[in-house]
Design an enzyme around this catalytic site. Structure first.
Site, short mmCIF file in Angstrom:
data_model
loop_
_atom_site.label_atom_id
_atom_site.label_comp_id
_atom_site.label_asym_id
_atom_site.label_seq_id
_atom_site.Cartn_x
_atom_site.Cartn_y
_atom_site.Cartn_z
N GLY A 201 0.82 -1.22 0.00
CA GLY A 201 0.00 0.00 0.00
C GLY A 201 0.84 1.26 0.00
O GLY A 201 2.07 1.22 -0.15
N TYR B 25 -14.09 4.06 12.09
CA TYR B 25 -12.68 3.85 11.74
C TYR B 25 -11.78 4.25 12.92
O TYR B 25 -10.90 3.48 13.34
CB TYR B 25 -12.31 4.65 10.48
N LEU C 188 -7.36 15.24 0.59
CA LEU C 188 -7.12 16.50 -0.10
C LEU C 188 -5.97 16.44 -1.12
O LEU C 188 -6.14 16.82 -2.28
CB LEU C 188 -6.81 17.60 0.94
P1 NAD Z 1 -3.37 1.54 1.91
O1 NAD Z 1 -4.78 1.13 1.73
O2 NAD Z 1 -2.64 2.13 0.76
O3 NAD Z 1 -2.50 0.29 2.46
C1 NAD Z 1 -3.06 -0.73 3.22
C2 NAD Z 1 -2.60 -2.04 2.61
O4 NAD Z 1 -3.11 -3.12 3.40
C3 NAD Z 1 -3.10 -2.26 1.18
O5 NAD Z 1 -2.02 -2.69 0.38
C4 NAD Z 1 -4.15 -3.36 1.31
O6 NAD Z 1 -4.20 -4.18 0.15
C5 NAD Z 1 -3.64 -4.10 2.54
N1 NAD Z 1 -4.66 -4.81 3.32
C6 NAD Z 1 -5.85 -4.32 3.77
N2 NAD Z 1 -6.50 -5.26 4.47
C7 NAD Z 1 -5.70 -6.36 4.50
C8 NAD Z 1 -5.80 -7.65 5.07
N3 NAD Z 1 -6.89 -8.02 5.76
N4 NAD Z 1 -4.80 -8.53 4.88
C9 NAD Z 1 -3.69 -8.18 4.18
N5 NAD Z 1 -3.55 -6.97 3.60
C10 NAD Z 1 -4.54 -6.07 3.76
O7 NAD Z 1 -3.34 2.54 3.18
P2 NAD Z 1 -2.18 3.47 3.72
O8 NAD Z 1 -2.57 4.86 3.45
O9 NAD Z 1 -0.88 2.97 3.28
O10 NAD Z 1 -2.37 3.23 5.29
C11 NAD Z 1 -1.65 2.23 5.97
C12 NAD Z 1 -2.11 2.20 7.42
O11 NAD Z 1 -1.93 3.48 8.01
C13 NAD Z 1 -3.58 1.84 7.59
O12 NAD Z 1 -3.68 0.97 8.71
C14 NAD Z 1 -4.23 3.17 7.88
O13 NAD Z 1 -5.37 3.03 8.70
C15 NAD Z 1 -3.12 3.90 8.62
N6 NAD Z 1 -3.24 5.35 8.49
C16 NAD Z 1 -3.25 5.92 7.25
C17 NAD Z 1 -3.38 7.30 7.13
C18 NAD Z 1 -3.46 7.95 5.77
O14 NAD Z 1 -3.90 9.09 5.69
N7 NAD Z 1 -3.02 7.30 4.71
C19 NAD Z 1 -3.46 8.10 8.28
C20 NAD Z 1 -3.42 7.48 9.53
C21 NAD Z 1 -3.31 6.11 9.63
C1 WQD Z 2 -7.90 17.53 4.80
C2 WQD Z 2 -8.60 18.88 4.71
C3 WQD Z 2 -10.98 18.71 4.41
C4 WQD Z 2 -10.85 16.91 0.44
C5 WQD Z 2 -8.34 11.90 6.93
C6 WQD Z 2 -8.94 10.89 7.88
C7 WQD Z 2 -7.96 10.60 8.99
C8 WQD Z 2 -6.60 10.18 8.43
C9 WQD Z 2 -6.09 11.17 7.44
C10 WQD Z 2 -6.47 7.80 8.28
C11 WQD Z 2 -9.91 18.95 5.50
C12 WQD Z 2 -10.34 19.35 3.21
C13 WQD Z 2 -10.51 17.47 1.65
C14 WQD Z 2 -11.48 17.73 -0.54
C15 WQD Z 2 -11.34 19.59 0.98
N1 WQD Z 2 -6.67 8.93 7.73
N2 WQD Z 2 -10.75 18.78 1.92
N3 WQD Z 2 -11.70 19.05 -0.22
O1 WQD Z 2 -10.02 14.60 7.01
O2 WQD Z 2 -7.87 15.51 8.01
O3 WQD Z 2 -8.10 13.10 7.65
O4 WQD Z 2 -7.09 11.41 6.43
O5 WQD Z 2 -6.23 7.56 9.42
O6 WQD Z 2 -8.54 9.59 9.74
O7 WQD Z 2 -10.14 11.43 8.42
O8 WQD Z 2 -7.83 14.55 5.69
O9 WQD Z 2 -7.18 14.91 3.36
O10 WQD Z 2 -9.57 14.19 3.85
O11 WQD Z 2 -8.83 16.52 4.47
O12 WQD Z 2 -11.58 20.79 1.23
O13 WQD Z 2 -11.83 17.28 -1.63
O14 WQD Z 2 -8.95 19.11 3.34
O15 WQD Z 2 -12.20 19.31 4.71
O16 WQD Z 2 -10.03 20.25 6.01
P1 WQD Z 2 -8.56 14.51 7.14
P2 WQD Z 2 -8.36 14.96 4.26
#
Ligand code: NAD
Ligand code: WQD
Length: 341
Positions: free
Chosen positions: A10, A148, A199
């Site tokens: 991912g 979530y 975003l």
């Molecule tokens: P992503 O979806 O790109 O990566 C997740 C990966 O896990 C994918 O490759 C998917 O195929 C794999 N996956 C999902 N369920 C699975 C399962 N049951 N078994 C095996 N593989 C599985 O997401 P990401 O953005 O890389 O996020 C990675 C982690 O970080 C996630 O746990 C997410 O909740 C956390 N996180 C992400 C963000 C963000 O904004 N990207 C922010 C905070 C936390």
């Molecule tokens: C950022 C800002 C929107 C899209 C999310 C998850 C959080 C974490 C990170 C996993 C906000 C604004 C967005 C658009 C916009 N993920 N926006 N137009 O909401 O802070 O966090 O991603 O853990 O759990 O909630 O990030 O990138 O969605 O938004 O104006 O089309 O951009 O309102 O102010 P967020 P985001």
């Protein structure tokens, strides 16, 4: 060391593979490819000049995970596999509790059986919910506003309970703020399926002409320009934080066998600042319209970063310009993400 990276195909996981390989670790990736493509791992191999062992498996398949932990003689786990879209978790909560909570429970059970006791966990700033004060430090009240966020908090609690039960366990719980950007090579980056929920990828797709305009969700927040403020962190900084956390667990004293730290920069930027920074980096205009607030959004959120500096000896060092530049480089080189490959 041999590190199992779940979800390693991912967005964040693939960058983490690059960082751990560069640090000299052997990497095994477990991914069910539900939200990613194998191509990302080919590219990781290209960047690193190193081979990664790939196991197509589901983290909820306890027997398969135990077997591969043993077969590869894994020493530790970095756990990214999970589902991550707040809106989807409201529509399909059972799916989120299953993948995130049951998934981590099965993974821990497999680790216990295989005698692997060290894990880094991807948590999120969403566990804090509506911020009560700034910066948001790790002792801020925990009140996630959607399923979530609650799944991530449940896993955090599970890890703290497991650590307390047996002092062989070592856990690093990392609460990410808003990861953006891509590897500077432009070979790997964020490749959302369908319409981006976040975003930065949305802005990038507007700049590249793939989408017509951005909707700015609300301009009446109590922030300097009225639009939402977030703590964006470059994905390369974020994954370097994982390396530091992994090292910190190796040398952990009984007092810090299970720590929780924020991974952010400590600086917030508004949606309009993000648009303008991206316009400068890409030399394109990003048309936008002001739209109503998005349900469940908070006005402002940025991290307290001192605990990470103290506990894992890490601070983010890349600025907003690098975040936008590297995102644009990735999008220009891969206008349709990994799809074309
Ligand atoms: P992503 O979806 O790109 O990566 C997740 C990966 O896990 C994918 O490759 C998917 O195929 C794999 N996956 C999902 N369920 C699975 C399962 N049951 N078994 C095996 N593989 C599985 O997401 P990401 O953005 O890389 O996020 C990675 C982690 O970080 C996630 O746990 C997410 O909740 C956390 N996180 C992400 C963000 C963000 O904004 N990207 C922010 C905070 C936390
Ligand atoms: C950022 C800002 C929107 C899209 C999310 C998850 C959080 C974490 C990170 C996993 C906000 C604004 C967005 C658009 C916009 N993920 N926006 N137009 O909401 O802070 O966090 O991603 O853990 O759990 O909630 O990030 O990138 O969605 O938004 O104006 O089309 O951009 O309102 O102010 P967020 P985001």
């Amino acid at each position: 060391m041999t590190v199992l990276i779940t979800g390693g195909a991912g967005y964040i996981g693939s960058h983490c593979c690059v960082a751990f390989l560069a640090a000299g670790h052997d990497v095994v990736v477990l991914d069910n490819l539900s939200n990613s493509r194998m191509e990302s791992l080919q590219r990781v191999g290209e960047i690193s000049g190193r081979q990664i062992a790939f196991e197509k498996a589901d983290v909820r398949d306890q027997a398969a995970v135990e077997e591969l932990l043993r077969r590869h003689s894994c020493d530790s786990v970095v756990h990214f596999a999970g589902s991550k879209v707040p809106r989807d978790s409201i529509d399909r909560p059972l799916e989120y509790y299953d993948n995130n909570v049951v998934g981590t429970h099965r993974l821990l059970s497999a680790m216990a059986a295989a005698g692997v006791h060290r894990l880094i966990f991807s948590s999120t700033a969403a566990v804090y919910g509506q911020p009560q004060f700034f910066p948001v430090t790790e002792d801020h009240p925990l009140a996630p506003g959607h399923p979530y966020g609650r799944t991530k908090l449940m896993v955090e609690d599970m890890l703290r309970d497991v650590a307390a039960s047996d002092d062989r366990w070592r856990f690093g719980i990392l609460r990410y703020f808003n990861p953006v950007g891509a590897h500077p090579s432009g070979l790997i980056g964020e490749d959302p399926l369908g319409v981006p929920a976040n975003l930065m990828p949305f802005i990038a797709q507007v700049a590249s002409g793939r989408r017509e305009r951005l909707q700015v969700f609300g301009n009446d927040y109590d922030t300097p320009d009225g639009t939402g403020v977030r703590d964006y962190i470059h994905v390369m900084d974020l994954v370097e934080g994982h390396l530091h956390a992994h090292d910190a667990l190796e040398n952990a004293t009984p007092d810090n066998r299970c720590f929780t730290v924020n991974l952010g920069t400590g600086t917030g930027y508004s949606v309009l600042q993000m648009i303008h920074a991206f316009e400068r980096a890409s030399n394109r205009t990003v048309p936008y319209v002001i739209a109503p607030r998005r349900d469940g959004d908070v006005g402002e959120c940025y991290a307290g970063v001192e605990k990470a500096a103290e506990v894992i000896h890490w601070r983010a060092r890349r600025d907003l310009e690098a975040m936008c530049h590297d995102t644009w480089n990735w999008v220009c080189k891969n206008p349709r993400g990994y799809e074309a490959a």
